[in-house]
Every structure is written in structure tokens, then in C-alpha cells.
Design a protein around this motif. Structure first.
Motif, PDB file in Angstrom:
ATOM      1  N   MET A  76       0.845  -1.177   0.000  1.00  0.00           N
ATOM      2  CA  MET A  76       0.000   0.000   0.000  1.00  0.00           C
ATOM      3  C   MET A  76       0.888   1.236   0.000  1.00  0.00           C
ATOM      4  O   MET A  76       1.654   1.446   0.928  1.00  0.00           O
ATOM      5  N   LYS A  77       0.783   2.045  -1.060  1.00  0.00           N
ATOM      6  CA  LYS A  77       1.666   3.196  -1.214  1.00  0.00           C
ATOM      7  C   LYS A  77       1.021   4.515  -0.810  1.00  0.00           C
ATOM      8  O   LYS A  77       1.699   5.432  -0.362  1.00  0.00           O
ATOM      9  N   SER A  78      -0.302   4.631  -0.976  1.00  0.00           N
ATOM     10  CA  SER A  78      -1.003   5.891  -0.692  1.00  0.00           C
ATOM     11  C   SER A  78      -2.345   5.612  -0.041  1.00  0.00           C
ATOM     12  O   SER A  78      -3.062   4.708  -0.465  1.00  0.00           O
ATOM     13  N   ILE A  79      -2.682   6.409   0.949  1.00  0.00           N
ATOM     14  CA  ILE A  79      -3.993   6.341   1.600  1.00  0.00           C
ATOM     15  C   ILE A  79      -4.656   7.704   1.464  1.00  0.00           C
ATOM     16  O   ILE A  79      -4.044   8.737   1.757  1.00  0.00           O
ATOM     17  N   CYS A  80      -5.905   7.695   1.016  1.00  0.00           N
ATOM     18  CA  CYS A  80      -6.703   8.911   0.965  1.00  0.00           C
ATOM     19  C   CYS A  80      -7.414   9.064   2.310  1.00  0.00           C
ATOM     20  O   CYS A  80      -8.071   8.128   2.776  1.00  0.00           O
ATOM     21  N   VAL A  81      -7.273  10.219   2.919  1.00  0.00           N
ATOM     22  CA  VAL A  81      -7.915  10.500   4.199  1.00  0.00           C
ATOM     23  C   VAL A  81      -8.956  11.588   3.995  1.00  0.00           C
ATOM     24  O   VAL A  81      -8.644  12.689   3.529  1.00  0.00           O
ATOM     25  N   TYR A  82     -10.199  11.249   4.315  1.00  0.00           N
ATOM     26  CA  TYR A  82     -11.296  12.211   4.312  1.00  0.00           C
ATOM     27  C   TYR A  82     -11.467  12.687   5.749  1.00  0.00           C
ATOM     28  O   TYR A  82     -11.487  11.883   6.683  1.00  0.00           O
ATOM     29  N   CYS A  83     -11.621  14.002   5.936  1.00  0.00           N
ATOM     30  CA  CYS A  83     -11.763  14.518   7.296  1.00  0.00           C
ATOM     31  C   CYS A  83     -12.245  15.961   7.253  1.00  0.00           C
ATOM     32  O   CYS A  83     -12.313  16.571   6.189  1.00  0.00           O
ATOM     33  N   GLY A  84     -12.549  16.484   8.409  1.00  0.00           N
ATOM     34  CA  GLY A  84     -13.163  17.796   8.509  1.00  0.00           C
ATOM     35  C   GLY A  84     -12.216  18.960   8.267  1.00  0.00           C
ATOM     36  O   GLY A  84     -11.038  18.903   8.604  1.00  0.00           O
ATOM     37  N   SER A  85     -12.761  20.021   7.701  1.00  0.00           N
ATOM     38  CA  SER A  85     -12.032  21.282   7.589  1.00  0.00           C
ATOM     39  C   SER A  85     -12.229  22.100   8.863  1.00  0.00           C
ATOM     40  O   SER A  85     -11.787  23.233   8.958  1.00  0.00           O
ATOM     41  N   SER A  86     -12.892  21.496   9.842  1.00  0.00           N
ATOM     42  CA  SER A  86     -13.065  22.065  11.178  1.00  0.00           C
ATOM     43  C   SER A  86     -12.293  21.172  12.155  1.00  0.00           C
ATOM     44  O   SER A  86     -12.127  19.981  11.903  1.00  0.00           O
ATOM     45  N   PRO A  87     -11.847  21.718  13.285  1.00  0.00           N
ATOM     46  CA  PRO A  87     -11.166  20.867  14.264  1.00  0.00           C
ATOM     47  C   PRO A  87     -12.120  20.015  15.095  1.00  0.00           C
ATOM     48  O   PRO A  87     -11.700  19.074  15.753  1.00  0.00           O
ATOM     49  N   GLY A  88     -13.415  20.331  15.050  1.00  0.00           N
ATOM     50  CA  GLY A  88     -14.367  19.589  15.867  1.00  0.00           C
ATOM     51  C   GLY A  88     -14.320  20.028  17.318  1.00  0.00           C
ATOM     52  O   GLY A  88     -13.539  20.900  17.709  1.00  0.00           O
ATOM     53  N   ARG A  89     -15.170  19.413  18.128  1.00  0.00           N
ATOM     54  CA  ARG A  89     -15.337  19.807  19.528  1.00  0.00           C
ATOM     55  C   ARG A  89     -14.232  19.280  20.436  1.00  0.00           C
ATOM     56  O   ARG A  89     -13.832  19.931  21.384  1.00  0.00           O
ATOM     57  N   LEU A  90     -13.733  18.071  20.146  1.00  0.00           N
ATOM     58  CA  LEU A  90     -12.787  17.413  21.042  1.00  0.00           C
ATOM     59  C   LEU A  90     -11.357  17.468  20.513  1.00  0.00           C
ATOM     60  O   LEU A  90     -11.122  17.266  19.320  1.00  0.00           O
ATOM     61  N   GLU A  91     -10.405  17.667  21.401  1.00  0.00           N
ATOM     62  CA  GLU A  91      -8.985  17.619  21.035  1.00  0.00           C
ATOM     63  C   GLU A  91      -8.606  16.212  20.560  1.00  0.00           C
ATOM     64  O   GLU A  91      -7.656  16.044  19.800  1.00  0.00           O
ATOM     65  N   ALA A  92      -9.376  15.223  20.972  1.00  0.00           N
ATOM     66  CA  ALA A  92      -9.106  13.832  20.558  1.00  0.00           C
ATOM     67  C   ALA A  92      -9.118  13.684  19.037  1.00  0.00           C
ATOM     68  O   ALA A  92      -8.415  12.830  18.493  1.00  0.00           O
ATOM     69  N   TYR A  93      -9.883  14.499  18.347  1.00  0.00           N
ATOM     70  CA  TYR A  93      -9.938  14.406  16.885  1.00  0.00           C
ATOM     71  C   TYR A  93      -8.608  14.828  16.260  1.00  0.00           C
ATOM     72  O   TYR A  93      -8.101  14.171  15.354  1.00  0.00           O
ATOM     73  N   SER A  94      -8.034  15.912  16.758  1.00  0.00           N
ATOM     74  CA  SER A  94      -6.724  16.345  16.268  1.00  0.00           C
ATOM     75  C   SER A  94      -5.642  15.354  16.674  1.00  0.00           C
ATOM     76  O   SER A  94      -4.719  15.068  15.902  1.00  0.00           O
ATOM     77  N   GLU A  95      -5.736  14.823  17.887  1.00  0.00           N
ATOM     78  CA  GLU A  95      -4.770  13.815  18.337  1.00  0.00           C
ATOM     79  C   GLU A  95      -4.802  12.599  17.421  1.00  0.00           C
ATOM     80  O   GLU A  95      -3.756  12.050  17.070  1.00  0.00           O
ATOM     81  N   ALA A  96      -5.991  12.170  17.039  1.00  0.00           N
ATOM     82  CA  ALA A  96      -6.114  11.014  16.141  1.00  0.00           C
ATOM     83  C   ALA A  96      -5.557  11.324  14.764  1.00  0.00           C
ATOM     84  O   ALA A  96      -4.940  10.467  14.123  1.00  0.00           O
ATOM     85  N   ALA A  97      -5.752  12.563  14.287  1.00  0.00           N
ATOM     86  CA  ALA A  97      -5.192  12.958  12.995  1.00  0.00           C
ATOM     87  C   ALA A  97      -3.670  12.907  13.046  1.00  0.00           C
ATOM     88  O   ALA A  97      -3.028  12.425  12.100  1.00  0.00           O
ATOM     89  N   ARG A  98      -3.095  13.369  14.169  1.00  0.00           N
ATOM     90  CA  ARG A  98      -1.641  13.293  14.320  1.00  0.00           C
ATOM     91  C   ARG A  98      -1.175  11.842  14.389  1.00  0.00           C
ATOM     92  O   ARG A  98      -0.165  11.469  13.768  1.00  0.00           O
TER      93      ARG A  98
END
Length: 193
Positions: free
Chosen positions: A1-23
Motif C-alpha cells: 500500500m503506497k497511498s492512503i486517501c484521508v477524508y476529514c473535517g475542515s473544522s477541528p471539531g469539539r474534542l482535542e481527541a480528533y486532532s490527536e487522532a489525525a496526528r
């Protein structure tokens, strides 16, 4: 697997957990030498995952329609940035460049993009894995609803199983690595006897 497409929000959302998961997802991609393909913005969860991959020395390909360049604030520091004429062209190019598809938390656009590529897989247009990174239970209700669609006989279990749901990036990517698409007929024609 060479490339993964990631769909996600252009907003950070309510929880810091979302940004942590993105990292965490960004780090997991770089650890495995997997290139990120995503929507091309430098804001919200989109910006977090892209910036993480870049900071760790990975490759990032952004794809954004011309009409959204100013609205979504195109990321200018990427390995590659493709500006398309339309959303349809954007989604087509993202699908062509990716070997699999992950949805982090996001809104209507994230869901629409994921459901479209999952439908394409169900119809046999591609054999690439599709998954939800279920951060802080964000996709629990959706997963339950999708199970309901199987119980109500609108979706076949093998097609439901094609959408992989995990709460940790490493587990999701491992399941992607071992993914084998089911070969199940989509349409059933019932005949009167």
C-alpha cells in the motif's frame, strides 16, 4: 500500500481527541512509508493530518477544487497540490491516487466522500479498502445504523464488512494490509414462480 486517501473535517471539531487522532494517523502513515492523499486544505483536521505527515518527513498530495481554494485555504507547503475544476474531478483524482480510504471525524463532505468510494467498492469498481477511524466513539451511531441496514436487508453483510471500523490507526492500517474484497453479486432479481 503506497497511498492512503484521508477524508476529514475542515473544522477541528469539539474534542482535542480528533486532532490527536489525525496526528496519530499521520505518524502511522509515515512509519509505514505511506503517502497521504487528502483534500488540500491547511485548516481543521485536514491541516493537522497533512502538517503531521510533512513534519515527520512524509509525502502529502492535496487535491482541491478551484472554487474552494480561497474558501478552504489551500495548503501551499505540500509535496504536491492539484487544483481541479470541480468536486467530481477532485474525488476522481483522489480515488485514482489512493490504495485505500480512511475517514477521520468530519461532516457531510467527509461522509459523502467515504460513502461514494465505499459504494464504488460494493459495485466492484475498485478493490481498495475503506475504513472509519472511530475516534472517541464518533462513528458508533453510524456503525450501529449500518448494522441496522443489514438487519433490514438493504445491505448484504459482506458489503457491510467491507467498511472496516477501528479506533486506533495502527489497527486500521493492519486490517487494510490484509484486506481481501468480497466477491458478492450486488443485485438480486427475484422471479415470480
Amino acid at each position: 500500500m503506497k497511498s492512503i486517501c484521508v477524508y476529514c473535517g475542515s473544522s477541528p471539531g469539539r474534542l482535542e481527541a480528533y486532532s490527536e487522532a489525525a496526528r496519530a494517523l499521520g505518524a502511522a502513515l509515515v512509519e509505514r512509508g505511506i503517502r497521504l492523499v487528502y483534500g488540500g486544505a491547511n485548516i481543521g483536521i485536514m491541516g493537522v493530518v497533512a502538517d503531521t505527515v510533512l513534519a515527520l518527513g512524509g509525502e502529502v498530495v492535496g487535491i482541491i477544487p478551484d472554487a474552494l481554494v480561497k474558501k478552504e485555504v489551500a495548503h501551499t507547503g505540500l509535496t504536491e497540490l492539484h487544483v481541479t475544476r470541480s468536486m467530481h474531478e477532485r474525488k476522481t483524482l483522489m480515488a485514482e491516487l489512493a490504495d485505500g480510504f480512511v475517514a477521520l471525524p468530519g461532516g457531510i463532505g467527509t461522509l459523502e466522500e467515504l460513502f461514494e468510494v465505499w459504494t464504488w467498492a460494493q459495485l466492484g469498481f475498485h478493490e481498495k479498502p475503506c475504513g472509519l477511524l472511530n475516534v472517541a466513539g464518533y462513528y458508533d451511531a453510524l456503525a450501529t445504523f449500518l448494522d441496522h441496514t443489514v438487519a433490514e436487508q438493504f445491505v448484504k453483510q459482506p458489503h457491510r464488512s467491507m467498511l472496516i471500523v477501528e479506533s486506533e490507526p495502527a489497527a486500521l492500517l493492519e486490517r487494510f494490509r490484509s484486506f481481501t474484497p468480497p466477491h458478492v453479486a450486488k443485485l438480486i432479481v427475484e422471479q415470480d414462480t
